[in-house]
Design an enzyme around this catalytic site. Structure first.
Site, PDB file in Angstrom:
ATOM      1  N   GLU A 158      61.782  36.057  79.189  1.00 57.92           N
ATOM      2  CA  GLU A 158      62.016  36.434  80.583  1.00 57.92           C
ATOM      3  C   GLU A 158      60.924  37.344  81.150  1.00 57.92           C
ATOM      4  O   GLU A 158      61.229  38.281  81.886  1.00 57.92           O
ATOM      5  CB  GLU A 158      63.387  37.123  80.729  1.00 57.92           C
ATOM      6  CG  GLU A 158      64.524  36.257  80.248  1.00 57.92           C
ATOM      7  CD  GLU A 158      65.892  36.768  80.682  1.00 57.92           C
ATOM      8  OE1 GLU A 158      65.951  37.785  81.392  1.00 57.92           O
ATOM      9  OE2 GLU A 158      66.891  36.122  80.325  1.00 57.92           O
ATOM     10  N   GLU A 265      69.995  31.760  75.147  1.00 56.64           N
ATOM     11  CA  GLU A 265      71.188  32.580  75.355  1.00 56.64           C
ATOM     12  C   GLU A 265      72.133  31.763  76.232  1.00 56.64           C
ATOM     13  O   GLU A 265      71.683  31.107  77.166  1.00 56.64           O
ATOM     14  CB  GLU A 265      70.897  33.889  76.121  1.00 56.64           C
ATOM     15  CG  GLU A 265      70.081  34.912  75.385  1.00 56.64           C
ATOM     16  CD  GLU A 265      69.740  36.156  76.238  1.00 56.64           C
ATOM     17  OE1 GLU A 265      70.203  36.272  77.396  1.00 56.64           O
ATOM     18  OE2 GLU A 265      68.977  36.998  75.738  1.00 56.64           O
TER      19      GLU A 265
END
Ligand code: NAG
Ligand code: NAG
Length: 487
Positions: A158, A265
Site C-alpha cells: 500500500e 488481506e
C-alpha cells in the site's frame, strides 16, 4: 555404514518439508503434483506493528514458544500460509520457520517495515530510496530465502493509496521490485516470487496492477516485471455477495493477468463478530480461475478489532467467536478438489507491454523509465549483504504447546500440539483435529463436501454496502501514522 544410517536418521526428521512452490504464469504451482495452489492464509502479527521492535530484538517469528502456540491454532483452523509484515533480518527465525513448515504452512513475507529507513515512503519516494534501505530489504531476503516454506516476498504494501501518491510512487516501487528480483537472481538459489500488495482503492487499482505486471518488451523475463499481484480488500462485509462486494469487478479486471492474483488481506470487520461468507466465494467457481486464494486479516485481536484470538499478558489465549466462524467456513470447502486443479494447457496470458497508454487514470504515473540504483547498491547486489543472515530448517525441540488456550466459554483445550505433517504434505482443514468448542449461536458447520457458493448466500439485509468502498486496512493506518511522525 554408520555415517549412512546417521544421515538417514537425520533425513527422517529434517526432510519433512512442504514442497517449495513456484509462480508459473498466472498461478502458483506445486511442482510435486503439478497442481495449482490456493493460498488459505491468515495475517500473523501478534502485538500489531508494535510486535516488531528492533530495540527489544523481537519480531513475530523470533519466539519459538509463541510460534508453536499459534501454529497449532492455525493448523487446527485449516490454513496453509501466514503473512508476516515486519521482520528483523538479524534475529534467528529457524525455530519458527521450522514450526510453521512442520505444520504445513508457507510464509508470505514483507521485506519492509513501517520504520524510517525500512520502507519506501508514499510521499517523496526518492528520499527513501537509498542503499542502506535496499541493504535491509536484501537482508530479509537472505534471512528467509533458504527456508522451503518461503512462498513469496512483498516488495511493498500500500505504498500508493490515492491518486496523489500514484503520481510519484510507481517507478520507485517497481524499481524496488526489480532490485529484489535482481538480488534473488544473483544470490538467491531459487526464484522466490516477488510482488506488490496493493490497497483496494478502485480508482488506482488496475493501473497499479498494469504498472507492475507489464514488461518492457512484453516478455516476462524483464527483471522489473512483478511475479505476482495482491490486494488488500475489505469490500465484502457481513452477508454480502459476489456482486454487492464488487468481487465480480475484480474477477473481470484481473481475468487476463499474466501473474498470480490473490487477496493479501481480506476480512471486513463490520458487522462483528464476522461470518466470513466471502470464503465460499474466494474458493468457489466464480473466482478460482482468476484468484489464487487469500489471506484473512488477522490472527490476533488488536486495537483495530480484526482478531481471531485474544492474547493475554501471560501468553495464554482465548479463542474469539470469529475463530470458530472462519473455521466453519473453511470446513465447508472441499480442499481436495480446490487444491487438485491443474493449470490450463495452452498459451498463458502474456504481460502487456509497458507503455503510457496502458495507464488510464489521469495523474497516475505513466513513465516506465525506472530510477537507477542508488549509489552503493550495486556493490551490495554483486557482493551480497555483509554479514548475510542465514536461515535453515531445524528440528523443533517440541511440538507441544506450553501456553494455556481456552475456548470462548472458558473450557481449556487439552494437549494442544502442532501435528508434524508428512514430507510434501500441506496443511488443510481436518489434519489437526484438536477439539475446539464453538460458543452456542456460532455457525460452524463442519464436514467437507457441502461447498457453498456465495451467490446462494447473498442477502439484501446489507444494502448499505457500497461497492468499491474500502475498509481501512489496519496495517496501512499504522504505516501512515509512523510515516507522519517521520515527517
Ligand atoms: C546490511 O545488512 C546487514 C544485515 O542486517 C547488516 O549487518 C549490515 O550492517 C548492513 N550494511 C549496511 C551497509 O547497511
Ligand atoms: C521518466 O523518468 C526518468 C527517470 O526518473 C526521467 O529521467 C525522465 O525524464 C522521465 N520522463 C518523463 C517524460 O518525465
Amino acid at each position: 555404514m554408520l555415517v549412512q544410517s546417521a544421515l538417514v536418521a537425520l533425513g527422517a526428521t529434517l526432510a519433512a518439508a512442504v514442497p517449495t512452490l513456484v509462480a508459473k504464469d498466472n498461478y502458483f504451482v506445486n511442482p510435486k503434483t503439478g497442481n495449482r495452489f490456493q493460498i488459505v492464509g491468515v495475517a500473523y502479527q501478534p502485538g500489531g506493528s508494535a510486535g516488531y521492535n528492533p530495540e527489544l530484538k523481537v519480531d513475530p517469528l523470533s519466539d519459538k514458544d509463541i510460534c508453536l502456540r499459534d501454529a497449532a491454532l492455525l493448523q487446527v483452523l485449516g490454513v496453509n500460509a501466514i503473512r508476516v509484515y515486519n521482520l528483523n533480518p538479524d534475529l534467528n527465525h529457524d525455530e519458527c520457520a521450522s514450526i510453521f513448515n512442520a505444520a504445513g504452512m508457507y510464509m508470505l513475507l514483507d521485506v519492509n517495515s513501517p520504520l524510517v529507513g525500512e520502507s519506501l515512503t508514499s510521499w517523496n519516494p526518492w528520499e527513501s530510496y537509498y542503499a542502506s534501505y535496499l541493504n535491509r530489504t536484501f537482508a530479509v531476503v537472505e534471512a528467509f530465502k533458504d527456508y522451503p516454506n518461503t512462498l513469496a516476498f512483498f516488495s511493498g504494501n500500500e505504498v500508493m493509496n490515492n491518486e496523489e501518491t500514484a503520481a510519484t510512487v510507481p517507478p520507485y516501487s517497481r524499481a524496488v521490485t526489480r532490485d529484489i528480483k535482481n538480488y534473488i537472481k544473483k544470490r538467491g538459489g531459487r526464484a522466490i516470487p516477488v510482488g506488490y500488495s496493493a490497497a483496494d482503492v478502485r480508482e488506482i487499482l488496475f493501473d497499479s496492477f498494469n504498472y507492475f505486471q507489464c514488461a518492457e518488451d512484453g516478455k516476462a523475463d524483464d527483471l522489473s516485471h512483478a511475479d505476482l499481484f495482491a490486494l488488500n480488500s475489505y469490500s465484502w462485509c457481513g452477508a454480502a455477495s459476489f456482486k454487492t462486494a464488487g468481487y465480480d469487478v475484480l474477477v473481470s479486471g484481473f481475468k487476463d493477468s499474466s501473474v498470480p492474483i490473490f487477496y493479501s488481506e481480506y476480512g471486513c470487520n463490520t458487522p462483528s463478530p464476522r461470518i466470513f461468507t466471502e470464503v465460499g466465494a474466494i474458493y468457489g467457481p466464480e473466482m478460482t480461475d482468476v484468484f489464487s486464494g487469500g489471506v484473512m486479516y488477522e490472527y490476533t485481536q488488536e486495537a483495530n478489532n480484526y482478531g481471531l484470538v485474544d492474547i493475554h499478558d501471560d501468553g495464554s489465549i482465548t479463542l474469539r467467536p470469529d475463530y470458530y466462524a472462519l473455521k466453519g467456513q473453511f470446513a465447508k470447502l472441499d480442499f481436495k478438489t480446490i487444491q487438485g486443479v491443474k493449470p490450463p494447457t495452452g498459451a498463458a496470458p502474456k504481460p502487456p507491454i509497458c507503455e503510457p497508454k496502458l495507464i488510464t487514470t489521469k495523474g497516475f504515473n505513466n513513465n516506465f523509465t525506472l530510477p537507477v540504483l542508488p549509489p552503493g547498491a550495486e556493490e551490495i547486489i554483486d557482493g551480497g549483504v555483509k554479514p548475510a543472515p542465514k536461515g535453515k530448517l531445524v528440528t523443533p525441540s517440541t511440538l507441544t504447546v506450553k501456553y494455556k488456550v481456552k475456548n470462548t466459554d472458558g473450557s481449556e483445550l487439552k494437549n494442544l500440539q502442532v501435528k508434524q505433517l508428512a514430507d510434501d504434505q500441506i496443511n488443510e482443514p481436518g489434519l489437526n483435529s484438536a477439539e475446539v468448542v464453538a460458543p452456542t449461536g456460532t455457525t460452524t458447520t463442519t464436514g467437507p463436501g457441502s461447498s457453498t457458493s456465495s451467490s446462494s448466500q447473498s442477502s439484501s439485509s446489507n444494502a448499505a454496502i457500497k461497492t468499491g468502498v474500502v475498509g481501512l486496512p489496519a496495517f496501512a493506518m499504522g504505516a501512515l501514522a509512523l510515516a507522519a511522525v517521520a515527517l
